[in-house]
Design an enzyme around this catalytic site. Structure first.
Site, PDB file in Angstrom:
ATOM      1  CB  ALA A  38      36.301  44.468  46.086  1.00 32.17           C
ATOM      2  CB  THR A  86      40.117  42.597  40.329  1.00 31.58           C
ATOM      3  OG1 THR A  86      40.061  42.973  40.922  1.00 31.58           O
ATOM      4  CG2 THR A  86      40.142  43.860  39.432  1.00 31.58           C
ATOM      5  CG  ASP A  87      38.795  40.308  45.560  1.00 28.42           C
ATOM      6  OD1 ASP A  87      39.779  39.975  45.596  1.00 28.42           O
ATOM      7  OD2 ASP A  87      38.307  41.593  46.410  1.00 28.42           O
ATOM      8  CB  VAL A  88      33.110  40.127  41.996  1.00 28.77           C
ATOM      9  CG1 VAL A  88      31.516  38.972  41.120  1.00 28.77           C
ATOM     10  CG2 VAL A  88      32.168  41.315  43.322  1.00 28.77           C
ATOM     11  N   GLY A  94      35.797  35.311  41.505  1.00 27.85           N
ATOM     12  CA  GLY A  94      35.307  34.379  41.818  1.00 27.85           C
ATOM     13  C   GLY A  94      34.716  33.389  41.510  1.00 27.85           C
TER      14      GLY A  94
END
Length: 395
Positions: free
Chosen positions: A166, A168-170, A173
């Site tokens: 994932a 784009t989550d990383v 963040g």
């Protein structure tokens, strides 16, 4: 020895990956993180699996170490009082509810800064808190599709493909973590907090870097090149006698050396391949010639030769290969710890190597509400009050 962010207190109302990944980094660096969930635990990743270890999700374990767990009902008046008490003594507040949710709960930035004007308030949403998409839910897979990432990942045969994690989550963040630390530094001068509006969509688009720049300059829609590079050749995968590896030639000198290594020096003098622009123009012809040579020997043979002559290369490794990699062992990139439910767990370590204030794996990823009583007692609540709060399903 204190961590670099020792003394910073973070109130973490986020769940799933982008927010928890951000706060885990802050926690690794020494900040005190209080993870806030609904009674029973409301972080969806607690149930994402298999795999589970003794009922604890591997997904949850990946982004929640170095945190305390507080469970509280944010919709209750007493629950809001608990959060307000914590706000008074915290430095950072982070959430990833949809736009408008925190305002409806009475916990939006304007309300929070009335309680603590020095608060760094970080909102993580799918599309940001402005614009026509602000109310849409944002999940990594959707963002990868909409941002253009999938349009350039894969090849003509595969069609658009998502990145294997994932991403784009990383990325979001990481951007949130950078923004929070920048705001903390600025606060030292101004004495004031501020709001950060971080979105997955923005973060994903920013990751297009040279591909976006190529389009903005040329107006040409980029192709899906699979394991090829849009601007550099040869910079791709090659089959070997026993596997597959990556060769990453970044300049003409390296290309000339590579031609010597494969015993084809004439390729470096071929007008079609003299410069990188030439090689990009004649990508397929060069790739075919190189591939024929790489099939003559094993991956290890080519790896040793390339390393000897400073040609960037690497075998395509599996996760099984990674855990036995001597470089990663030396760098302590896999760490073990004790968990009250899952017992002994192994986690990916932090890539942050600070010489004087190293990261510290102080706390296991907490069970739901594991520290609720301790946190509330530290706020001045009495044990009798805790019983009443439990009875009323506030905690």
């Amino acid at each position: 020895m204190s961590g670099a962010l020792a003394g910073i207190k973070v109130l973490d109302l986020s769940r799933v990956l982008a927010g928890p990944f951000c706060t885990m980094i802050l926690g690794d660096l020494g900040a005190e993180i209080i993870k806030v969930e609904a009674p029973g635990g409301s972080d969806d990743t607690r149930k994402w699996g298999p795999p589970f270890q003794k009922g604890v999700s591997a997904y949850y374990l990946c982004a929640n170490r170095n945190k305390k767990s507080l469970t509280v009902n944010l919709k209750s008046a007493q629950g809001k009082v608990i959060i307000q008490k914590l706000v008074k003594q915290s430095d950072v507040m982070i959430h990833n509810f949809k736009s408008g949710t925190m305002e409806r709960l009475g916990l939006g930035y304007e309300a929070i800064r009335q309680i603590n004007p020095e608060m760094i308030y970080c909102s993580i949403t799918g599309f940001g808190e402005t614009g026509p998409y602000k109310h849409l839910p944002g999940y990594d897979f959707i963002i990868q599709a909409m941002s253009g990432l999938m349009s350039i990942t894969g090849d003509d045969k595969s069609g658009p493909q998502k990145v294997g994690v994932a991403i784009t989550d990383v990325l979001t963040g990481l951007y949130a973590c950078i923004g929070i630390q920048a705001a903390l530094i600025e606060r030292q001068h101004s004495g004031s907090g501020q709001k950060l509006d971080i979105s997955l969509y923005d973060s994903a688009v920013s990751s297009l870097v040279n591909i976006a720049s190529n389009y903005l300059i040329s107006g040409k829609i980029p192709e899906r090149l699979g394991n090829y590079h849009a601007n550099i050749v040869p910079y791709q995968t090659f089959q070997t006698k026993d596997g597959e590896m990556v060769i990453a030639v970044g300049n003409d000198r390296q290309f000339q050396t590579l031609c010597q290594i494969i015993q084809k020096p004439e390729l470096a003098e071929d007008p079609r391949f003299l410069s990188n622009p030439d090689r990009v123009e004649n990508r397929h012809e060069l790739t075919s010639l190189l591939q024929a040579e790489f099939l003559n020997h094993t991956t290890n043979h080519w790896k040793e030769l390339c390393h000897r002559y400073s040609i960037p290369c690497g075998p395509i490794q599996s996760l099984e290969d990674l855990v036995d990699d001597p470089q990663l062992k030396e760098r302590e990139m896999f760490v073990t710890g004790k968990h009250p439910t899952a017992e002994e767990i192994t986690m990916v370590g932090s890539p942050l190597k600070l010489s004087r204030t190293p990261v510290d794996y102080r706390k296991h990823p907490p069970d739901p509400g594991e520290h609720t009583e301790d946190i509330l007692l530290s706020l001045g609540y009495k044990k009798e009050e805790l019983k009443e709060l439990k009875k009323n399903k506030v905690i």
